[in-house]
Scaffold this active site. Structure first.
Site, mmCIF file in Angstrom:
data_model
loop_
_atom_site.group_PDB
_atom_site.id
_atom_site.type_symbol
_atom_site.label_atom_id
_atom_site.label_comp_id
_atom_site.label_asym_id
_atom_site.label_seq_id
_atom_site.Cartn_x
_atom_site.Cartn_y
_atom_site.Cartn_z
ATOM 1 N N SER A 104 8.920 12.965 -2.934
ATOM 2 C CA SER A 104 7.608 12.851 -2.162
ATOM 3 C C SER A 104 7.780 12.347 -0.805
ATOM 4 O O SER A 104 8.512 12.974 -0.030
ATOM 5 C CB SER A 104 6.765 12.252 -3.326
ATOM 6 O OG SER A 104 5.572 12.271 -2.877
ATOM 7 N N ASP A 241 2.574 15.080 3.064
ATOM 8 C CA ASP A 241 3.978 14.556 2.670
ATOM 9 C C ASP A 241 5.095 15.573 2.335
ATOM 10 O O ASP A 241 5.049 16.460 2.433
ATOM 11 C CB ASP A 241 3.804 13.386 1.617
ATOM 12 C CG ASP A 241 3.537 13.967 0.230
ATOM 13 O OD1 ASP A 241 3.180 15.281 0.230
ATOM 14 O OD2 ASP A 241 3.617 12.991 -0.772
ATOM 15 N N ASP A 243 6.590 16.417 -0.347
ATOM 16 C CA ASP A 243 6.564 17.489 -1.241
ATOM 17 C C ASP A 243 5.219 18.222 -1.337
ATOM 18 O O ASP A 243 4.872 18.980 -2.254
ATOM 19 C CB ASP A 243 7.012 17.013 -2.763
ATOM 20 C CG ASP A 243 5.916 16.062 -3.397
ATOM 21 O OD1 ASP A 243 5.163 15.418 -2.661
ATOM 22 O OD2 ASP A 243 5.787 15.842 -4.461
ATOM 23 N N ASP A 245 2.004 17.095 -2.074
ATOM 24 C CA ASP A 245 0.990 16.975 -3.013
ATOM 25 C C ASP A 245 0.129 16.103 -2.636
ATOM 26 O O ASP A 245 -0.848 15.654 -3.322
ATOM 27 C CB ASP A 245 1.618 16.404 -4.285
ATOM 28 C CG ASP A 245 2.372 14.917 -4.290
ATOM 29 O OD1 ASP A 245 2.345 14.465 -3.078
ATOM 30 O OD2 ASP A 245 2.570 14.252 -4.979
#
Length: 448
Positions: A104, A241, A243, A245
């Site tokens: 992440s 960010d 990833d 999410d």
């Protein structure tokens, strides 16, 4: 042995804590646990595997695939794709298991493994525990035609972007936006989805090299986004960010629009459309008091949970709510996704701008953020934070003095010997004074 799984999968320093051997063993055990639960009954098991742009994702992907295929699971390689994209493709392709390799917003040297159940939902805690318990056990290996097949699935980005674009009904023509892709998993899908929806997109930090993910960019470093919005005269900017999410935003003047404000915008949008389930939104106890006050003034209930998107999601599932999120920008629109999705959030905020003709600053002004001070008190016995009578009395005294003008939250860290003291008050100075007084009490009473 200590737990491997944290609140968001297994994470650690790649090739030190999170090794190829560990990734392979986790994947084998995940296959065995799901098989024993009957998840593969009557068909060849199928898994999809995606990753972000970290170089360590390449060898970890190979290890995960080797583990799954050696356990008899067929694998489709999705390539670089956001976490919510892997969740979507898990459901779309009818896979029994989804695997995302990402840490992440963490720095590049870290990486992580997240398993998703059929439908793209997070694995239950009980399944994660079962996987941990079977690590290193002997097993009967399939041979011949019993081993898994591995194929590249090369249209995941296009299919995911098309899904995102399909969730809005009003075109974004005429809106110019800057999108900071954090040199991460959304560098292809993010700009494509927004452009397909009609927006003019200036993509920045969209040239990953495997080493630069989250490096002074994305939702944890908004400086470049603010500068680019002003430079290009964009109506707004959004930062993802690594990833993708989560996302944060800046308005046309470069002012930050945080997760609370984004959640408020989307809450009122769904409320007006009659689509906000039970006229309630789920947030955490860290949400600004101004957010709670603004939504209640507009007839929206606020259900608050412990900090962490897993608790937000649990409350949404249990009570049937369809919108929740955190101040960090992790927003869950469960009508369209099973997890937080930064690109999806961006599209729906922009759609709100397009349908109302209002600027992002105007939409965000629905709430006024109270000044907030957060102090970390290290070197203390956090286990006594909730039970110490002197600390409790100090908190009660400060709360009585603030009344409805502010709020105090004192909570132990989940991972460090730290107690966090958060104070909201009408002015920054008052919040700072109250937080400092309480931090001194905590330090004095709970010191190790």
């Amino acid at each position: 042995m200590p737990r491997l799984f944290g609140t968001d999968g297994v994470r650690g320093l790649a090739n030190a804590d999170l090794t190829a051997e560990l990734a392979l063993d986790l994947s084998v055990c995940a296959a065995h646990v799901l098989a024993d639960r009957g998840e593969f009954e009557g068909h060849r098991p199928l898994a999809v595997v995606g990753r972000d742009t970290r170089i360590s994702g390449q060898f970890l992907e190979s290890a995960v695939v080797a583990g799954l295929a050696s356990a008899g699971v067929d694998v489709l390689l999705l390539g670089v794709l956001p976490t919510p994209g892997v969740a979507y493709m898990t459901d779309r392709l009818g896979a029994d298991l989804g695997v995302m390799l990402s840490a992440s917003h963490n720095p590049m040297p870290d990486n992580g493994i997240k398993f998703l159940a059929r439908g793209g939902h997070k694995l239950d805690d009980a399944i994660e525990i079962a996987i941990e318990r079977r690590m290193g056990e002997p097993w009967d290996r399939p041979t011949g035609g019993g081993v898994g097949r591995v194929k590249v699935y090369d249209t995941a980005v296009e299919e995911y972007a098309a899904h995102l674009e399909s969730t809005i009904t009003h075109p974004l023509v005429g809106l110019k936006v800057v999108l900071d892709c954090a040199e991460g998993a959304a560098h292809a899908a993010g700009p494509r989805a927004l452009e397909d929806a009609g927006a003019t997109v200036i993509a920045i930090h969209a040239d990953p090299d495997g080493l630069n993910i989250n490096d002074n960019c994305g939702s944890t470093h908004l400086g470049d986004l603010q500068a680019a919005v002003l430079e290009h005269g964009a109506q707004a900017g959004f930062a993802l960010d690594g990833d993708a999410d989560r996302c944060l935003a800046v308005d046309a003047e470069g002012n930050v629009v945080d997760g609370d404000q984004i959640l408020a915008i989307l809450s009122l949008s769904l409320l007006e459309q009659g689509r906000l389930a039970k006229d309630t939104v789920v947030a955490t106890v860290m949400s600004n008091l101004g957010f709670v006050q603004a939504l209640k003034a507009n007839g929206v209930g606020v259900r608050q949970t412990k900090v962490g998107d897993r608790y937000v999601l649990e409350a949404m599932k249990v009570s049937g709510y369809n919108l929740g999120g955190e101040q960090s920008g992790h927003v869950i629109l469960s009508d369209h996704a099973t997890t937080g999705d930064g690109i999806l959030t961006t599209l729906h905020v922009m759609e709100r701008m397009a349908t109302t003709g209002r600027t992002l600053a105007e939409l965000a002004s629905v709430m006024t953020r109270l000044p907030q001070v957060l102090l970390n008190v290290p070197g203390v016995d956090k286990s006594r934070a909730d039970d110490d009578a002197v600390v409790a009395a100090a908190v009660a005294e400060e709360e009585a003095a603030l009344g409805e003008r502010g709020r105090i939250l004192l909570r132990p860290s989940g991972t460090e010997p730290i107690v966090r003291v958060m104070v909201e008050a009408p002015t920054q100075d008052e919040a700072q004074v109250v937080a400092t007084r309480l931090a001194d009490v905590v330090k004095r009473q709970l010191s190790l």
